[in-house]
Design a protein around this motif. Structure first.
Motif, PDB file in Angstrom:
ATOM      1  N   ASP A 220       0.865  -1.203  -0.155  1.00  0.00           N
ATOM      2  CA  ASP A 220      -0.128  -0.181   0.058  1.00  0.00           C
ATOM      3  C   ASP A 220       0.733   1.371  -0.154  1.00  0.00           C
ATOM      4  O   ASP A 220       0.339   2.268  -0.100  1.00  0.00           O
ATOM      5  CB  ASP A 220      -0.753  -0.005   1.088  1.00  0.00           C
ATOM      6  N   ARG A 221       2.133   1.249   0.170  1.00  0.00           N
ATOM      7  CA  ARG A 221       3.145   2.379   0.056  1.00  0.00           C
ATOM      8  C   ARG A 221       4.107   2.296  -1.012  1.00  0.00           C
ATOM      9  O   ARG A 221       4.866   2.827  -1.004  1.00  0.00           O
ATOM     10  CB  ARG A 221       3.733   2.445   1.610  1.00  0.00           C
ATOM     11  N   LEU A 222       3.685   1.311  -1.853  1.00  0.00           N
ATOM     12  CA  LEU A 222       4.588   1.108  -3.113  1.00  0.00           C
ATOM     13  C   LEU A 222       4.140   1.571  -4.367  1.00  0.00           C
ATOM     14  O   LEU A 222       2.966   1.136  -4.620  1.00  0.00           O
ATOM     15  CB  LEU A 222       5.045  -0.353  -3.007  1.00  0.00           C
ATOM     16  N   ALA A 223       4.606   2.199  -5.148  1.00  0.00           N
ATOM     17  CA  ALA A 223       4.471   2.432  -6.476  1.00  0.00           C
ATOM     18  C   ALA A 223       5.204   1.958  -7.506  1.00  0.00           C
ATOM     19  O   ALA A 223       6.404   1.794  -7.158  1.00  0.00           O
ATOM     20  CB  ALA A 223       4.154   4.072  -6.839  1.00  0.00           C
ATOM     21  N   VAL A 224       4.701   1.548  -8.654  1.00  0.00           N
ATOM     22  CA  VAL A 224       5.561   0.837  -9.769  1.00  0.00           C
ATOM     23  C   VAL A 224       5.398   1.671 -10.910  1.00  0.00           C
ATOM     24  O   VAL A 224       4.265   2.137 -11.213  1.00  0.00           O
ATOM     25  CB  VAL A 224       5.007  -0.445  -9.873  1.00  0.00           C
ATOM     26  N   VAL A 225       6.687   2.000 -11.636  1.00  0.00           N
ATOM     27  CA  VAL A 225       6.567   2.852 -12.715  1.00  0.00           C
ATOM     28  C   VAL A 225       7.350   2.150 -13.739  1.00  0.00           C
ATOM     29  O   VAL A 225       8.516   1.632 -13.445  1.00  0.00           O
ATOM     30  CB  VAL A 225       7.280   4.417 -12.408  1.00  0.00           C
ATOM     31  N   ASN A 226       7.050   2.067 -14.855  1.00  0.00           N
ATOM     32  CA  ASN A 226       7.711   1.510 -16.211  1.00  0.00           C
ATOM     33  C   ASN A 226       8.673   2.497 -16.518  1.00  0.00           C
ATOM     34  O   ASN A 226       8.304   3.847 -16.741  1.00  0.00           O
ATOM     35  CB  ASN A 226       6.503   1.263 -17.181  1.00  0.00           C
ATOM     36  N   VAL A 227       9.789   2.050 -16.836  1.00  0.00           N
ATOM     37  CA  VAL A 227      10.922   2.785 -17.431  1.00  0.00           C
ATOM     38  C   VAL A 227      11.080   2.402 -18.886  1.00  0.00           C
ATOM     39  O   VAL A 227      11.322   1.317 -19.346  1.00  0.00           O
ATOM     40  CB  VAL A 227      12.250   2.428 -16.587  1.00  0.00           C
ATOM     41  N   LYS A 228      10.916   3.576 -19.645  1.00  0.00           N
ATOM     42  CA  LYS A 228      11.142   3.485 -21.172  1.00  0.00           C
ATOM     43  C   LYS A 228      12.365   3.048 -21.511  1.00  0.00           C
ATOM     44  O   LYS A 228      13.576   3.300 -20.815  1.00  0.00           O
ATOM     45  CB  LYS A 228      10.853   4.869 -21.772  1.00  0.00           C
ATOM     46  N   ASP A 229      12.526   2.070 -22.350  1.00  0.00           N
ATOM     47  CA  ASP A 229      13.651   1.421 -22.894  1.00  0.00           C
ATOM     48  C   ASP A 229      14.739   2.536 -23.609  1.00  0.00           C
ATOM     49  O   ASP A 229      14.218   3.298 -24.527  1.00  0.00           O
ATOM     50  CB  ASP A 229      13.611   0.141 -23.832  1.00  0.00           C
ATOM     51  N   ASN A 230      16.042   2.484 -23.213  1.00  0.00           N
ATOM     52  CA  ASN A 230      16.998   3.561 -23.812  1.00  0.00           C
ATOM     53  C   ASN A 230      18.175   2.713 -23.909  1.00  0.00           C
ATOM     54  O   ASN A 230      18.837   2.548 -22.820  1.00  0.00           O
ATOM     55  CB  ASN A 230      17.212   4.588 -23.106  1.00  0.00           C
ATOM     56  N   PRO A 231      18.422   1.782 -25.131  1.00  0.00           N
ATOM     57  CA  PRO A 231      19.446   0.795 -25.224  1.00  0.00           C
ATOM     58  C   PRO A 231      20.888   1.801 -24.796  1.00  0.00           C
ATOM     59  O   PRO A 231      20.936   2.892 -25.086  1.00  0.00           O
ATOM     60  CB  PRO A 231      19.382   0.488 -26.882  1.00  0.00           C
ATOM     61  N   PRO A 232      21.785   1.046 -23.990  1.00  0.00           N
ATOM     62  CA  PRO A 232      21.483  -0.273 -23.677  1.00  0.00           C
ATOM     63  C   PRO A 232      20.857  -0.892 -22.437  1.00  0.00           C
ATOM     64  O   PRO A 232      20.628  -1.880 -22.090  1.00  0.00           O
ATOM     65  CB  PRO A 232      23.169  -0.834 -23.253  1.00  0.00           C
ATOM     66  N   MET A 233      20.141   0.330 -21.815  1.00  0.00           N
ATOM     67  CA  MET A 233      19.219   0.035 -20.618  1.00  0.00           C
ATOM     68  C   MET A 233      17.953  -0.350 -21.188  1.00  0.00           C
ATOM     69  O   MET A 233      17.080   0.571 -21.584  1.00  0.00           O
ATOM     70  CB  MET A 233      19.384   1.498 -20.001  1.00  0.00           C
ATOM     71  N   LYS A 234      17.438  -1.381 -20.950  1.00  0.00           N
ATOM     72  CA  LYS A 234      16.170  -1.757 -21.405  1.00  0.00           C
ATOM     73  C   LYS A 234      15.754  -2.844 -20.361  1.00  0.00           C
ATOM     74  O   LYS A 234      16.371  -3.316 -19.583  1.00  0.00           O
ATOM     75  CB  LYS A 234      16.034  -2.383 -22.849  1.00  0.00           C
ATOM     76  N   ASP A 235      14.326  -3.013 -20.414  1.00  0.00           N
ATOM     77  CA  ASP A 235      13.570  -4.138 -19.618  1.00  0.00           C
ATOM     78  C   ASP A 235      13.873  -3.762 -18.251  1.00  0.00           C
ATOM     79  O   ASP A 235      13.825  -4.653 -17.382  1.00  0.00           O
ATOM     80  CB  ASP A 235      14.233  -5.378 -19.709  1.00  0.00           C
ATOM     81  N   MET A 236      13.596  -2.613 -17.882  1.00  0.00           N
ATOM     82  CA  MET A 236      13.854  -2.094 -16.692  1.00  0.00           C
ATOM     83  C   MET A 236      12.214  -1.316 -15.954  1.00  0.00           C
ATOM     84  O   MET A 236      11.343  -0.941 -17.036  1.00  0.00           O
ATOM     85  CB  MET A 236      14.700  -0.823 -16.452  1.00  0.00           C
ATOM     86  N   PHE A 237      12.238  -1.477 -14.654  1.00  0.00           N
ATOM     87  CA  PHE A 237      10.947  -0.829 -14.085  1.00  0.00           C
ATOM     88  C   PHE A 237      11.427  -0.298 -12.799  1.00  0.00           C
ATOM     89  O   PHE A 237      12.632  -0.681 -12.364  1.00  0.00           O
ATOM     90  CB  PHE A 237       9.906  -1.750 -13.780  1.00  0.00           C
ATOM     91  N   LYS A 238      10.812   0.673 -12.400  1.00  0.00           N
ATOM     92  CA  LYS A 238      11.064   1.495 -10.997  1.00  0.00           C
ATOM     93  C   LYS A 238      10.117   1.172  -9.883  1.00  0.00           C
ATOM     94  O   LYS A 238       9.019   1.219 -10.355  1.00  0.00           O
ATOM     95  CB  LYS A 238      11.331   3.054 -11.474  1.00  0.00           C
ATOM     96  N   LEU A 239      10.684   1.133  -8.733  1.00  0.00           N
ATOM     97  CA  LEU A 239       9.739   0.901  -7.581  1.00  0.00           C
ATOM     98  C   LEU A 239      10.140   2.245  -6.828  1.00  0.00           C
ATOM     99  O   LEU A 239      11.020   2.524  -6.362  1.00  0.00           O
ATOM    100  CB  LEU A 239       9.980  -0.241  -6.645  1.00  0.00           C
ATOM    101  N   LEU A 240       8.939   2.851  -6.491  1.00  0.00           N
ATOM    102  CA  LEU A 240       8.959   4.359  -5.747  1.00  0.00           C
ATOM    103  C   LEU A 240       8.408   3.907  -4.303  1.00  0.00           C
ATOM    104  O   LEU A 240       7.265   3.642  -4.049  1.00  0.00           O
ATOM    105  CB  LEU A 240       8.001   5.272  -6.354  1.00  0.00           C
ATOM    106  N   MET A 241       9.208   4.422  -3.406  1.00  0.00           N
ATOM    107  CA  MET A 241       9.072   4.256  -1.851  1.00  0.00           C
ATOM    108  C   MET A 241       9.222   5.437  -1.134  1.00  0.00           C
ATOM    109  O   MET A 241      10.506   5.591  -1.267  1.00  0.00           O
ATOM    110  CB  MET A 241       9.434   2.975  -1.263  1.00  0.00           C
TER     111      MET A 241
END
Length: 709
Positions: A220-241
């Motif tokens: 209930d205190r966690l937010a999930v944000v999709n991170v846009k692929d920016n090669p070579p950084m891809k398949d990432m997501f961010k957890l916001l607490m």
């Protein structure tokens, strides 16, 4: 070559002899002494033994190192074997669970195909347990068994995950954590998603399939944000607490999509289950029983009135934006969208303004208030002095304005002023102390008063509608001025600068202080009050220097005319006396380059007038008596010396010369001092007038033995 071979063979024989079991050192030395031809043979034999000793030591070191490496490799293999055995045990446990689940599924299927057989088996197992409850218990037990099995591999999480019948594992997998600022790989982790929380564990390097506890986040205190692929950084997501965020990379795009979907679905299910729990726990409110009335005509009126009141009690909280409001606030706070968060709060307050306070509204308010506290904490952290102080006062406007919108204007004012105090203090500390004091003071005044002026303008912009905060700004300005005066005094007065330098520095500070009058802020009286002690000390110190110098010249006085030797020197002296205000100095000059005055009286005149000019630059009303008393003390030293010399001198020519110097001192210097003091201060000085009148009495009766006191 033959010699080296001989030496090599000798070394081998020597080694075999020393390694033999019956070797006796004493006999060997005795035999060697008898066979040697002299000292040279013994030295050569000693060198061979020494070389053999060093070779043996190196061989031992190599053997020890090799054994040590083999020991490390053996320990590593044992560790790998242990982890593989642990993994094998885990696989067997999973296989057992799968077999039990398959067996249970087959039994359930058989029960559905043959209800009579299922009823007999259920009665045989537990005649008091219905079939549906048994299925739920088996499913719950399987989930908890899987969670327990997986968590056995995580060190240090037992005390953080209390055993709860409702907790089960939803999803888990390996991830790679990256730094949020520099996008550099930090570590490999394994995440365990449960129905109410997310557990993050780090991978142990030497133990396969084993992990160490890292963090636990309630959903209930966690937010999930999709991170846009920016090669070579891809398949990432961010957890916001609050107040942190972490970035993870999945193995591929499919696993990333699974993580995002299962996280959102689990958060949604947890919110729904929490809502059902609150609804079940809330006791039903009985309707109030109306008092019995004897008026038969009131029944129809009551029925008409009850209908609108029942409609008023219902508050529609099923709107999509209201249902998603807590999560939207979490996302805004995590993404530092403070304006969006406050806009959502204003929208909710506007919607609930005229609505009755029912139990669902109270529950919604409780959730929103928790987010408001989090938002306030973030804004407070934004204004804390620990944050970067670059950007000037405008950099704080965003956080200050949102705190004011939240009704925290007093806290916003306090934090804004603390932030600006830290910024001013940092700017003063970063100033380089130059060799020239006046140059440093120019820089110090520019930095401080410019910062003060910018802070005042920004304060007026941010708190235009909060008149109660202006008194806090005045108090802050006074404390900041005290900090400035400390740095100013340390450089100007503590370093024992000359009075002229101190006067110029104070003049610069006063001129910069007048800039604040542009915004209606006058702090001149504050800087006067803070500097008065140091200026008094400087005046008294310089007064003591003048008195000591005058007494020293008086002790060496010969009462002779000055001979300046060159017309240029005489012209320079005329110009100096003219700048001191002595306009009739030409009547005291004689033929050629002679001056009909004593060197002591001329030096006293120049030093006294210079002291008066510099003191008037420092003058303000609190220093009136200090300056006046200092002038009287300085003048008395010269007056008493002339009085004493005039009474004690017996030579008629020298007595006439002393009288001429006394006339210059009393009739020219004292009136100039009195006039210049009155011009600088704005009012006459009675003490100087009394001193001149007393000297007039002395001139009328030069033979008197009384001196001017």
């Amino acid at each position: 070559m033959a010699l080296s071979l001989g030496e090599g063979g000798g070394s081998s024989r020597l080694r075999r002899q020393l390694e033999s079991g019956g070797f006796a050192a004493g006999e060997y030395v005795k035999q060697l002494s008898q066979q040697s031809d002299g000292d040279r043979d013994l030295q050569e034999h000693r060198q061979r033994i020494q070389a053999l000793s060093e070779e043996t030591a190196q061989s031992l070191k190599r053997n020890v190192y090799q054994n040590y490496r083999q020991f490390i490799e053996t320990a590593r293999e044992i560790s790998y074997l242990e982890s593989e055995m642990y993994q094998l045990s885990h696989i067997l446990t999973e296989q057992k669970g799968i077999m039990e689940a398959v067996t249970q599924a087959l039994l359930l299927q058989a029960d559905r195909d043959d209800p009579a057989l299922g009823a007999r088996r259920a009665a045989a197992a537990d005649p008091f347990l219905p079939l549906s409850a048994k299925e739920a218990a088996a499913s719950e037990e399987g989930r908890q068994r899987t969670l327990t099995t997986l968590l056995e591999k995580v060190e240090g999480c037992r005390h953080l995950l209390p055993e709860s019948p409702g907790k089960y594992l939803v999803y888990n997998g390996d991830l790679v954590e990256y730094d949020a600022d520099h996008m550099a790989q930090i570590q490999r982790v394994h995440a365990f998603l449960m129905n109410d929380c997310l557990l993050v564990a780090t991978t142990l390097p030497n133990r396969r399939g084993a992990y160490r506890y890292d963090a636990l986040y309630p959903l209930d205190r966690l937010a999930v944000v999709n991170v846009k692929d920016n090669p070579p950084m891809k398949d990432m997501f961010k957890l916001l607490m609050f107040p942190e965020s972490r970035i993870f990379q999945a193995e591929n795009a499919k696993i990333k999509k699974e993580w995002l979907e299962v996280l959102e679905e689990t958060k949604r299910n947890q919110a729904l289950s929490e809502k059902r729990r609150l609804e079940q726990e809330a006791p039903p409110r009985p309707a109030p029983t109306p008092p019995e009335s004897t008026n038969p005509f009131e029944e129809d009126e009551d029925e008409e009135e009850e209908q609108p009141s029942a409609e008023e009690e219902v508050v529609d909280l099923s709107l999509e934006w209201i249902q998603e409001l807590p999560e939207d606030l979490d996302v805004c706070i995590a993404q530092r969208d403070f304006e969006g968060a406050v806009d959502l709060l204003d929208k909710l307050n506007e919607y609930l303004r005229d609505k009755p306070v029912s139990q669902p509204v109270k529950e919604l308010r409780a959730k929103v208030d928790e987010r408001v506290r989090q938002l306030t904490d973030v804004l407070v952290f934004e204004l804390s002095p620990d944050r970067s102080l670059r950007g000037g006062p405008r950099a704080t406007r965003r956080a200050v304005s949102q705190l004011i919108r939240l009704g925290q204007s007093t806290k916003a004012c306090e934090l804004f002023l603390k932030n600006r105090a830290a910024a001013v203090q940092t700017a003063i500390r970063q100033l380089r102390i130059e060799g020239a004091t006046l140059l440093y003071i120019h820089k110090l005044c520019h930095v401080f008063f410019t910062s003060l002026l910018e802070t005042a303008r920004e304060f007026e912009t941010d708190f235009a509608g909060n008149n109660g905060c202006y008194s806090a700004f005045v108090v802050w300005a006074r404390s900041s001025m005290r900090m400035f005066v400390d740095a100013f005094s340390k450089q100007v007065f503590d370093s024992k600068e000359s009075l002229s330098t101190a006067a110029e520095c104070v003049k610069v500070a006063k001129e910069h202080c007048k800039q604040l009058s542009e915004i209606g802020l006058d702090l001149t009286f504050i800087i006067h009050a803070l500097l008065v002690k140091d200026i008094k000390g400087a005046l008294q110190s310089y007064k003591d220097i003048i008195i000591e110098a005058t007494k020293h010249r008086n002790s060496e006085e010969m009462w002779r005319r000055m001979n300046l030797m060159t017309p240029e020197a005489l012209g320079k002296l005329r110009e100096e006396m003219r700048s001191c205000g002595v306009g009739n100095f030409d009547q005291y000059t004689g033929d050629d380059c002679w001056v009909n005055l004593s060197y002591t009286v001329v030096a006293f005149t120049k030093q006294t007038m210079a002291f008066l000019e510099e003191a008037l630059k420092l003058y303000f009303p609190e220093l009136h008596m200090v300056l006046l008393e200092s002038l009287v003390e300085i003048i008395l030293v010269a007056v008493q010396h002339v009085d004493y010399s005039l009474r004690c001198e017996q030579d008629p020519e020298k007595k006439a010369f002393i009288r001429q110097n006394a006339s210059f001192l009393y009739e020219t210097v004292l009136p100039v001092v009195e006039k210049r003091f009155e011009e600088g201060v704005g009012k006459p000085a009675k003490q100087l007038q009394d001193l001149r009148n007393a000297s007039r009495l002395m001139r009328i009766n030069p033979e008197s033995t009384t001196s001017v006191v």
